[in-house]
Design a protein around this motif. Structure first.
Motif, PDB file in Angstrom:
ATOM      1  N   ARG A 159       1.054  -1.249   0.042  1.00 39.95           N
ATOM      2  CA  ARG A 159      -0.009  -0.049   0.271  1.00 39.95           C
ATOM      3  C   ARG A 159       0.995   1.327  -0.118  1.00 39.95           C
ATOM      4  O   ARG A 159       2.074   1.232   0.529  1.00 39.95           O
ATOM      5  CB  ARG A 159      -0.847  -0.132   1.189  1.00 39.95           C
ATOM      6  CG  ARG A 159      -1.784  -1.060   1.380  1.00 39.95           C
ATOM      7  CD  ARG A 159      -2.708  -1.138   2.335  1.00 39.95           C
ATOM      8  NE  ARG A 159      -3.773   0.284   1.883  1.00 39.95           N
ATOM      9  CZ  ARG A 159      -4.837   0.601   2.728  1.00 39.95           C
ATOM     10  NH1 ARG A 159      -5.070  -0.046   3.938  1.00 39.95           N
ATOM     11  NH2 ARG A 159      -5.454   1.442   2.513  1.00 39.95           N
ATOM     12  N   LYS A 160       0.247   2.227  -0.259  1.00 39.50           N
ATOM     13  CA  LYS A 160       1.082   3.794  -0.369  1.00 39.50           C
ATOM     14  C   LYS A 160       0.738   4.283   1.123  1.00 39.50           C
ATOM     15  O   LYS A 160      -0.312   4.248   1.793  1.00 39.50           O
ATOM     16  CB  LYS A 160       0.572   4.649  -1.282  1.00 39.50           C
ATOM     17  CG  LYS A 160       0.815   4.072  -2.927  1.00 39.50           C
ATOM     18  CD  LYS A 160       2.135   4.189  -3.253  1.00 39.50           C
ATOM     19  CE  LYS A 160       2.340   3.646  -4.664  1.00 39.50           C
ATOM     20  NZ  LYS A 160       3.737   3.556  -5.064  1.00 39.50           N
ATOM     21  N   ALA A 161       1.699   5.098   1.732  1.00 36.85           N
ATOM     22  CA  ALA A 161       1.685   5.518   2.882  1.00 36.85           C
ATOM     23  C   ALA A 161       0.663   6.388   3.262  1.00 36.85           C
ATOM     24  O   ALA A 161      -0.165   6.252   4.165  1.00 36.85           O
ATOM     25  CB  ALA A 161       3.058   6.047   3.136  1.00 36.85           C
ATOM     26  N   GLU A 162       0.370   7.556   2.562  1.00 39.67           N
ATOM     27  CA  GLU A 162      -0.551   8.356   2.572  1.00 39.67           C
ATOM     28  C   GLU A 162      -2.206   7.753   2.816  1.00 39.67           C
ATOM     29  O   GLU A 162      -2.863   8.260   3.404  1.00 39.67           O
ATOM     30  CB  GLU A 162      -0.491   9.550   1.518  1.00 39.67           C
ATOM     31  CG  GLU A 162      -1.458  10.702   1.691  1.00 39.67           C
ATOM     32  CD  GLU A 162      -1.213  11.838   0.852  1.00 39.67           C
ATOM     33  OE1 GLU A 162      -1.855  12.853   1.207  1.00 39.67           O
ATOM     34  OE2 GLU A 162      -0.428  11.613  -0.143  1.00 39.67           O
ATOM     35  N   GLU A 163      -2.000   6.811   1.545  1.00 32.69           N
ATOM     36  CA  GLU A 163      -3.692   6.354   1.436  1.00 32.69           C
ATOM     37  C   GLU A 163      -3.898   5.447   2.947  1.00 32.69           C
ATOM     38  O   GLU A 163      -4.831   5.438   3.451  1.00 32.69           O
ATOM     39  CB  GLU A 163      -3.526   5.473   0.329  1.00 32.69           C
ATOM     40  CG  GLU A 163      -4.965   4.685   0.245  1.00 32.69           C
ATOM     41  CD  GLU A 163      -4.531   3.374  -0.720  1.00 32.69           C
ATOM     42  OE1 GLU A 163      -5.327   2.416  -0.622  1.00 32.69           O
ATOM     43  OE2 GLU A 163      -3.413   3.299  -1.332  1.00 32.69           O
ATOM     44  N   ALA A 164      -2.717   4.713   3.323  1.00 34.89           N
ATOM     45  CA  ALA A 164      -2.855   3.617   4.207  1.00 34.89           C
ATOM     46  C   ALA A 164      -3.122   4.529   5.621  1.00 34.89           C
ATOM     47  O   ALA A 164      -4.134   4.043   6.506  1.00 34.89           O
ATOM     48  CB  ALA A 164      -1.751   2.788   4.367  1.00 34.89           C
ATOM     49  N   LEU A 165      -2.322   5.484   5.743  1.00 32.57           N
ATOM     50  CA  LEU A 165      -2.630   6.093   7.149  1.00 32.57           C
ATOM     51  C   LEU A 165      -3.905   7.151   7.242  1.00 32.57           C
ATOM     52  O   LEU A 165      -4.432   7.205   8.144  1.00 32.57           O
ATOM     53  CB  LEU A 165      -1.176   7.256   7.285  1.00 32.57           C
ATOM     54  CG  LEU A 165      -0.038   6.415   7.453  1.00 32.57           C
ATOM     55  CD1 LEU A 165       1.380   7.494   7.545  1.00 32.57           C
ATOM     56  CD2 LEU A 165      -0.045   5.574   8.818  1.00 32.57           C
ATOM     57  N   LYS A 166      -4.474   7.443   5.945  1.00 30.36           N
ATOM     58  CA  LYS A 166      -5.769   8.227   5.975  1.00 30.36           C
ATOM     59  C   LYS A 166      -6.666   7.332   6.417  1.00 30.36           C
ATOM     60  O   LYS A 166      -7.706   7.542   7.074  1.00 30.36           O
ATOM     61  CB  LYS A 166      -5.928   8.771   4.567  1.00 30.36           C
ATOM     62  CG  LYS A 166      -5.139  10.118   4.396  1.00 30.36           C
ATOM     63  CD  LYS A 166      -5.595  10.701   3.147  1.00 30.36           C
ATOM     64  CE  LYS A 166      -4.713  12.153   2.939  1.00 30.36           C
ATOM     65  NZ  LYS A 166      -5.238  12.765   1.622  1.00 30.36           N
ATOM     66  N   GLU A 167      -6.552   6.029   5.800  1.00 31.63           N
ATOM     67  CA  GLU A 167      -7.734   5.212   6.237  1.00 31.63           C
ATOM     68  C   GLU A 167      -7.583   4.652   7.607  1.00 31.63           C
ATOM     69  O   GLU A 167      -8.732   4.334   8.383  1.00 31.63           O
ATOM     70  CB  GLU A 167      -7.337   3.774   5.469  1.00 31.63           C
ATOM     71  CG  GLU A 167      -8.594   2.725   5.700  1.00 31.63           C
ATOM     72  CD  GLU A 167      -7.935   1.580   4.853  1.00 31.63           C
ATOM     73  OE1 GLU A 167      -7.963   0.228   5.570  1.00 31.63           O
ATOM     74  OE2 GLU A 167      -8.281   1.544   3.729  1.00 31.63           O
ATOM     75  N   ALA A 168      -6.232   4.661   8.235  1.00 28.77           N
ATOM     76  CA  ALA A 168      -6.283   4.210   9.751  1.00 28.77           C
ATOM     77  C   ALA A 168      -6.679   5.324  10.682  1.00 28.77           C
ATOM     78  O   ALA A 168      -7.583   5.157  11.580  1.00 28.77           O
ATOM     79  CB  ALA A 168      -4.723   3.838  10.095  1.00 28.77           C
ATOM     80  N   GLU A 169      -6.389   6.682   9.976  1.00 32.20           N
ATOM     81  CA  GLU A 169      -6.930   7.767  10.819  1.00 32.20           C
ATOM     82  C   GLU A 169      -8.546   7.768  10.924  1.00 32.20           C
ATOM     83  O   GLU A 169      -9.285   8.046  11.808  1.00 32.20           O
ATOM     84  CB  GLU A 169      -6.354   8.912  10.225  1.00 32.20           C
ATOM     85  CG  GLU A 169      -6.588  10.388  10.803  1.00 32.20           C
ATOM     86  CD  GLU A 169      -6.165  11.578  10.429  1.00 32.20           C
ATOM     87  OE1 GLU A 169      -5.216  11.784  10.671  1.00 32.20           O
ATOM     88  OE2 GLU A 169      -6.788  12.419   9.553  1.00 32.20           O
ATOM     89  N   LYS A 170      -9.018   7.604   9.737  1.00 30.74           N
ATOM     90  CA  LYS A 170     -10.519   7.530   9.533  1.00 30.74           C
ATOM     91  C   LYS A 170     -11.288   6.368  10.543  1.00 30.74           C
ATOM     92  O   LYS A 170     -12.108   6.703  11.319  1.00 30.74           O
ATOM     93  CB  LYS A 170     -11.005   7.342   8.296  1.00 30.74           C
ATOM     94  CG  LYS A 170     -12.346   7.260   7.848  1.00 30.74           C
ATOM     95  CD  LYS A 170     -12.905   7.090   6.566  1.00 30.74           C
ATOM     96  CE  LYS A 170     -14.358   6.931   6.389  1.00 30.74           C
ATOM     97  NZ  LYS A 170     -14.591   6.539   4.803  1.00 30.74           N
ATOM     98  N   SER A 171     -10.292   5.414  10.429  1.00 28.79           N
ATOM     99  CA  SER A 171     -11.034   4.307  11.386  1.00 28.79           C
ATOM    100  C   SER A 171     -11.114   4.500  12.804  1.00 28.79           C
ATOM    101  O   SER A 171     -11.937   4.409  13.723  1.00 28.79           O
ATOM    102  CB  SER A 171     -10.155   3.008  11.195  1.00 28.79           C
ATOM    103  OG  SER A 171     -10.530   1.949  11.919  1.00 28.79           O
ATOM    104  N   VAL A 172     -10.022   5.279  13.459  1.00 32.75           N
ATOM    105  CA  VAL A 172      -9.735   5.615  14.661  1.00 32.75           C
ATOM    106  C   VAL A 172     -10.757   6.541  15.111  1.00 32.75           C
ATOM    107  O   VAL A 172     -11.203   6.829  16.141  1.00 32.75           O
ATOM    108  CB  VAL A 172      -8.359   6.188  14.919  1.00 32.75           C
ATOM    109  CG1 VAL A 172      -7.970   6.536  16.436  1.00 32.75           C
ATOM    110  CG2 VAL A 172      -7.433   4.737  14.831  1.00 32.75           C
ATOM    111  N   LYS A 173     -11.008   7.566  14.511  1.00 31.16           N
ATOM    112  CA  LYS A 173     -11.748   8.587  14.329  1.00 31.16           C
ATOM    113  C   LYS A 173     -13.150   7.966  14.628  1.00 31.16           C
ATOM    114  O   LYS A 173     -14.008   8.204  15.547  1.00 31.16           O
ATOM    115  CB  LYS A 173     -11.843   9.758  13.365  1.00 31.16           C
ATOM    116  CG  LYS A 173     -10.707  10.698  13.345  1.00 31.16           C
ATOM    117  CD  LYS A 173     -10.774  11.639  12.439  1.00 31.16           C
ATOM    118  CE  LYS A 173      -9.817  12.614  12.136  1.00 31.16           C
ATOM    119  NZ  LYS A 173      -9.574  13.427  11.226  1.00 31.16           N
TER     120      LYS A 173
END
Length: 435
Positions: A416-430
């Protein structure tokens, strides 16, 4: 370690519900006493090794000899068992009086009514000012303290001075930025054909993981920032994760995995064996080098900053002294905690264990008492506390790591690409917090 803490946090949530439903809280029960009338105070720790057990028991014996009101009974319980048994004992209404517990989950036990509120004992700033401010922040929940910091750790860059000389590098000038770290590492690499005889550096060896590097790059901010906002996909953290991935690409996963297996052994540790030239680890890693390194010529330095214009940051953890909810003897327990975390006992623990303590005056005194390389390394850890950050597990997102770590692993594996993966993780935690 992180998996253990995640499991422990989730277990605490369940036990919190059980504790809230329990009617056997032990109130009104007579305290146990010795034959000569001293109140027995149960003190639980996980320090059962041949090194640490005699030290904590000497502190206990000194306290018992210093007064005639109570008898501290030290009980050793193995790592991993002690905290689950403590929570079960709280739910059953029969907890210990004092326990050494994890510093990063104090707020969870406070929220779940599993630890005594200590505000009635700590009623001025003089007491809390004895301790490093970053540690004290972790023991407060909604403005009240629920534990007292006991010991801590901090991470440093360890580097092989002999390897530096071989590579034409100044052994007294360790790298200060990520760019310098990369340049030094490439010079320190030794290869025979396609095989590494020595790897200059790899960022995930030792005890500084992806979360720590992303914090280092993002002005010391963890995944949940100082305002309580989720900050996983910041541009600085994305940059840091891509930077880690670049090391995987250059060195190769096959070479990384070949070295990884040796990190569990003291004698064959790749840094001590000279197969890795630089590594980040806790300050107490020094004792492993001292005992197994055969006069190894090494230095320690702060972890490099992301750039010349940025401050460098390290990461820490530690343990606290806590009175479990339902203690039969909270007043007596508090008196012992005062002793346990005061200068004399903390200095003894620090010098005998070569361990970082939470009491500032004790840490500085321990540094003055040590000599030679012990003094040099310990002094570096004390100074490093100025840039050491702790990131407690948020009470409203106890499982947040489980939503982030798989995405990081996917990035490092090239899936996966870093920006895409971290945005998805951020959304999930929120979403988890909102729910």
């Amino acid at each position: 370690m992180k998996k253990i803490l995640l499991w422990l946090t989730l277990f605490m949530l369940v036990m919190g519900l059980l504790a809230g439903c329990s009617n056997s809280n032990g109130e009104g029960a007579e305290p146990r006493k010795t034959k000569d009338g001293k109140i027995i105070v149960d003190f639980w720790t996980f320090w059962g090794s041949e090194t640490r057990r005699p030290i904590i028991e000497k502190i206990v014996d000194d306290y018992n000899a210093s007064q005639d009101k109570v008898f501290i009974k030290h009980t050793f319980l193995p790592w991993g068992d002690i905290w689950t048994k403590n929570l079960a004992a709280i739910a059953a209404g029969n907890p210990p009086d004092v326990i050494i517990n994890d510093i990063n989950s104090v707020s969870h036990r406070a929220k779940n009514n599993q630890a005594e509120n200590l505000s009635k004992y700590i009623n001025n700033a003089d007491f809390k000012n004895k301790f490093y401010p970053e540690l004290w922040k972790t023991v407060e929940y909604e403005g009240d303290p629920y534990a007292v910091p006991f010991n801590t750790d901090t991470r440093l860059l360890f580097y092989n001075k002999k390897a530096f000389k071989e590579a034409g590098l100044d052994p007294n000038k360790p790298p200060e930025t990520w760019e310098e770290l990369e340049a030094y590492a490439k010079k320190l690499d030794k290869k025979d054909g396609g095989k590494y005889e020595r790897i200059g550096f790899y960022p995930l060896w030792g005890s500084f993981g992806p979360e720590s590097w992303m914090m280092n790059a993002d002005n010391g901010e963890g995944y949940i920032d100082k305002d309580g906002d989720v900050a996983i996909a910041t541009k600085e953290k994305v940059k840091a994760l891509n930077w880690i991935k670049s090391w995987n690409d250059r060195i190769g996963n096959e070479n990384i995995n070949a070295y990884k297996a040796d990190f569990g052994s003291e004698q064959s540790n790749p840094f001590i064996a000279g197969k890795v030239a630089m590594m980040i680890d806790v300050g107490t890693f020094y004792t492993q080098i001292r005992d197994y390194g055969k006069d190894m010529d090494f230095g320690v330095a702060p972890i490099p900053a992301v750039s010349k214009n940025e401050k460098n940051w390290s990461q820490g953890g530690g343990f606290v002294a806590e009175i479990p909810k339902g203690s039969k003897n909270p007043d007596e327990a508090w008196k012992f905690i005062e002793y346990l975390t005061d200068t004399e006992a903390q200095t003894y623990w620090a010098t005998e264990n070569f361990d970082n303590v939470a009491n500032i005056k004790a840490a500085e005194k321990a540094q003055s008492l040590l000599e030679g390389k012990d003094k040099e390394v310990y002094g570096a850890t004390v100074k490093n506390m100025e840039v050491t950050k702790l990131h407690p597990v948020p009470v409203n997102a106890p499982d947040y790591q489980s939503k982030i770590n798989p995405t990081i692993d996917a990035v490092l594996l090239g899936e996966r690409k870093a920006e895409e993966a971290l945005k998805e993780a951020e959304k999930s935690v929120k979403q988890s917090i909102d729910q």
